[in-house]
Design a protein around this motif. Sequence first.
Motif, PDB file in Angstrom:
ATOM      1  N   ARG A 307       0.940  -1.153  -0.363  1.00  0.00           N
ATOM      2  CA  ARG A 307       0.163  -0.247  -0.083  1.00  0.00           C
ATOM      3  C   ARG A 307       0.946   1.127  -0.445  1.00  0.00           C
ATOM      4  N   HIS A 311      -0.709   5.645   0.026  1.00  0.00           N
ATOM      5  CA  HIS A 311      -0.226   6.124   1.010  1.00  0.00           C
ATOM      6  C   HIS A 311       0.692   7.723   0.290  1.00  0.00           C
ATOM      7  N   GLN A 312       1.345   7.666  -0.694  1.00  0.00           N
ATOM      8  CA  GLN A 312       2.239   9.599  -0.828  1.00  0.00           C
ATOM      9  C   GLN A 312       1.078   9.812  -1.659  1.00  0.00           C
ATOM     10  N   THR A 314      -2.050   9.999  -0.763  1.00  0.00           N
ATOM     11  CA  THR A 314      -3.442  10.281   0.260  1.00  0.00           C
ATOM     12  C   THR A 314      -2.011  12.086   0.856  1.00  0.00           C
ATOM     13  N   GLN A 315      -1.201  11.675   1.535  1.00  0.00           N
ATOM     14  CA  GLN A 315       0.060  12.881   1.889  1.00  0.00           C
ATOM     15  C   GLN A 315      -0.191  14.041   0.804  1.00  0.00           C
ATOM     16  N   ARG A 732      -5.655   8.337   8.355  1.00  0.00           N
ATOM     17  CA  ARG A 732      -4.991   7.063   7.356  1.00  0.00           C
ATOM     18  C   ARG A 732      -3.493   7.415   7.075  1.00  0.00           C
ATOM     19  N   LEU A 733      -3.736   8.624   7.469  1.00  0.00           N
ATOM     20  CA  LEU A 733      -1.907   8.510   7.240  1.00  0.00           C
ATOM     21  C   LEU A 733      -0.933   7.825   9.285  1.00  0.00           C
ATOM     22  N   TRP A 736      -0.840   4.277   8.971  1.00  0.00           N
ATOM     23  CA  TRP A 736       0.411   4.407   8.403  1.00  0.00           C
ATOM     24  C   TRP A 736       1.599   4.106   9.000  1.00  0.00           C
ATOM     25  N   GLN A 737       1.608   5.216   9.430  1.00  0.00           N
ATOM     26  CA  GLN A 737       2.660   5.358  10.381  1.00  0.00           C
ATOM     27  C   GLN A 737       2.625   4.842  11.827  1.00  0.00           C
TER      28      GLN A 737
END
Length: 997
Positions: A307, A311-312, A314-315, A732-733, A736-737
């Motif tokens: 994923r 993720h990028q 979304t950033q 979401r961010l 992920w972290q």
Amino acid sequence: MRLHRLDITAFGPFGGSQSVDFDALSAAGLFLLHGPTGAGKTSVLDAVCYALYGAVPGARQGGQGMSLRSDHAAPATRTSVTLDLTVAGRRLEITRQPPWERAKKRGTGTTLDKAQTWLREYDAAAGGWKDLSRSHQEIGEEITQLLGMSREQFCQVVLLPQGDFARFLRADAEARGKLLGRLFDTRRFAEVEKRLAERRRATETQVRDGDAALLADAHRMQQAAGEAMDLPGLAPGDPGLADAVLSAAAVARSTAREQLDIARRRLAAAESARTAADRALHETRERDRLQRRFAEARERAARLEERAGAHQETQRRMERARKAETVAPALDLREAAELEHRRAADAETRARALLPAPLADAGATALTDAARRAAEELGGLESARRAERRLAELLDERAGLDRQERADEEILQEAEAWLAGWEETRTALQNAVDGARQAATRSEQLAERREPARRRLDAARRRDRLAAETEEARGRALASAERAAGARKRWLDLKEQRLDGIAAELAAALTDGEPCAVCGSREHPAPARKDAGHVDRAAEERALKDYQLAEEQHAEDERRHAGLREALAAATAEAGDTPAEQLARELRELEHAHAEAREAASGLHAAQERLRQAEHEHQLRVSAQREAAVRAAARVGHRDRLERERATLEEELAQARGEAPSVAARAAQLEHSVARLTDAAEAARAAEETARRLKAADARLADAAFRAGFDTPQAAADALLDAAAHRELQRRLDAWQQEEAAVRTVLAEHETLTAAAQPPADVLAAERAAAEADRRVREAASARDAADRRCMELDRLSARVAASVRRLAPLREEHDRVARMAGLTAGTAADNERKMRLESYVLAARLEQVAAAASARLQRMSSGRYTLVHSDDRTGRGRSGLGLHVVDAWTGRERDTSTLSGGETFFASLALALGLADVVTDEAGGVRLDTLFIDEGFGSLDDQTLDEVLDVLDSLRERDRSVGIVSHVADLRRRIHAQLEVVKGRSGSVLRQRGTG
């Protein structure tokens, strides 16, 4: 105890008042109480007993109270008995009056007066009588204490009924025991027997209950010991039961403690094995957890790698949203200004559409001036509006006057119509009240006549019934008179025949060489012989008894006939000669008339209530008529005033309303116009203001979008995120972290890497081993607890059994002692050789005393032939102690008293009665008995025996005693000079004293 005087009123057969002077009778020492059968000889003795004890002797006691009253007494005479006597050195006077049902002093019917008693004592110092008590209970206790005898003892000791003692001589031990028990009051000894028997049963029950409880505890111990205990084969009450139970309990306790020690060792071993299994299970579970943790971390790292592209993206989207957030205030401001301007423009359009055509396009200032002018005109209409409201009130008030006038006219018409028939209505109601009153008076009169008519009818029916009964009683009296005359003739004939053949009886007693009782010769050459028709003494006595019974029956029939005649005369006097059917018919007619009058009188209250309501209604109608007339006069002036004020107000309102239908309508038009003009002016000014604010907001938005890096304000608006979308991207961010950091941490742990390098852990096998070890511990603990409870239960039950044994020991000793005493007093014990009960033993001693006291007099009465002796021998299967024998000196043999002849039985029973009087007197505390009575029995004695008996009775004067003989034997009237005669008659019996100086 010495009797002085007896006064009798309306008692028994004595209809009037009679007196007995015992002092005069006792002066001769021996006196005779005689009279025909049924005259009342025994009633004199009943009166003495009733005065002392408030009850008459034996079977004559009856129901007490009203049964003592004489049938010959006048209705107003009350039954009374007064006795003057000296007892224990005190001169007392007792007066008793039984309950008395007498006629009421007022009205009809009867009332019951309670029994009354007086006790007085003669005070020699004061020379008069003083009152002691009027209480029945206190007087009874005082007399009983002074005499020392109960009523039963008094009747046996002072009033000597020969028939009772004759039956005593012939009775068995059981009957003698009952009589002696009443005389000597040996109930306390019987009570001792009863109490000991009850105590024996109670202690036996307690011992058996204790043994049963002991065996029950033994069974509980056997259950607690797990059937490893042998119970003794003994029943409750068996000896040795306690020791056997204690021994079995000791064996069970020892066995239980050994089993407890074994169970404790097994539990310790099981607990050690369970500790090792739990430690191995914990290590296996920890290695399995670390191995699964490493595998899960490798899987999560692979999913993060897959994923990474999403993720990028979304950033980047989150970054553009943060820039657009700086333009958001300007966007919101511009949107708000545009919305407000549209609302203001719509409101202005709606307000101008309501204005008249000349003002539809006017500016805000012109609209404001037009609204001010309309408001000034509206203010000038306030006075006219008040006048219009007043005019409406005047119209309503006038309409109210019209309604009142119509209502008063209806009231006047209705009152006049009702009052027109008032006199007729009042007269009818008054007549109904008067009629009901007359019916009530007649009902009372008829009610007073009804009860006498009913009594007269009852008397007539009683008269008819008594007439038949009187005729029947007359027939029975005539028949019994004939039978009595025949029996007397037969008795006299037999007596004459016996006198004719008396020589044969005397000759039968002659013995060669013995002197003749008549001539004294020792030679008997030609003794008389009994012929075939010889009449002996027994035949003559039977004929005499038949004659006496017939005479008594005749007297009873005559008494009943006389009573029925008196009752018939009374019923005839009350009912008259009118037939009962006619009286019943008259009573029914009277009852019917009374019922009709009572029914008519029952409407009196309702008629009075209707009259009262009508009078009240009349008052209300007259008052309403008068008040309506007053109100009509007052309305005329009031209507004129209203008309003048209405004309003035209508002229004023015509000028004020103009073309409008009313002042209120004109005012409404002006109010509506002012409101629309004002709304339109305000809406025009609001639209101008919102347009200026919208233009300023557009300029500020363009500047903010340029500075944030967006080409147009719409691009900034598209990049904005709402709160939910912003939170979702941030979530979401952050997730992920967090996931990336957690995976790196797990993969870097030393313990997890070490566990992953080891073989896979077998948790199921370790759990099975730990569960098996825990099961063994629970089983061992349960076995240990059961053994512990068994020991505790056995200890508790053993202590309980030991306490029961200690508690039962004195109880068992007491039962053995009480059982021996109960058997001894009941006559069932082996130690009691004669099987005599305690009460029988005491009575035997008393009977022995009575026999000794009676023998002295019996020897004298029988010229030394007979002696009474007491016997302890058993009869049949009964118990011993109450035997009574007579020793015949002529034959030297001892025989039972039941074998005595009639004459022998009389003087034997007389001797026994006198001896019993002496013994009971000593038993009662030595109370001296100076007056005795002997009731009947002398007719069975020959002349010689009668002289001997009288000599014995006359000898009682040596101790200053007086003896009264109750008998109707004619020969006694010649031998005894002091006499009290009872003479019977149709109006009751009377008493006469003779030979008393």
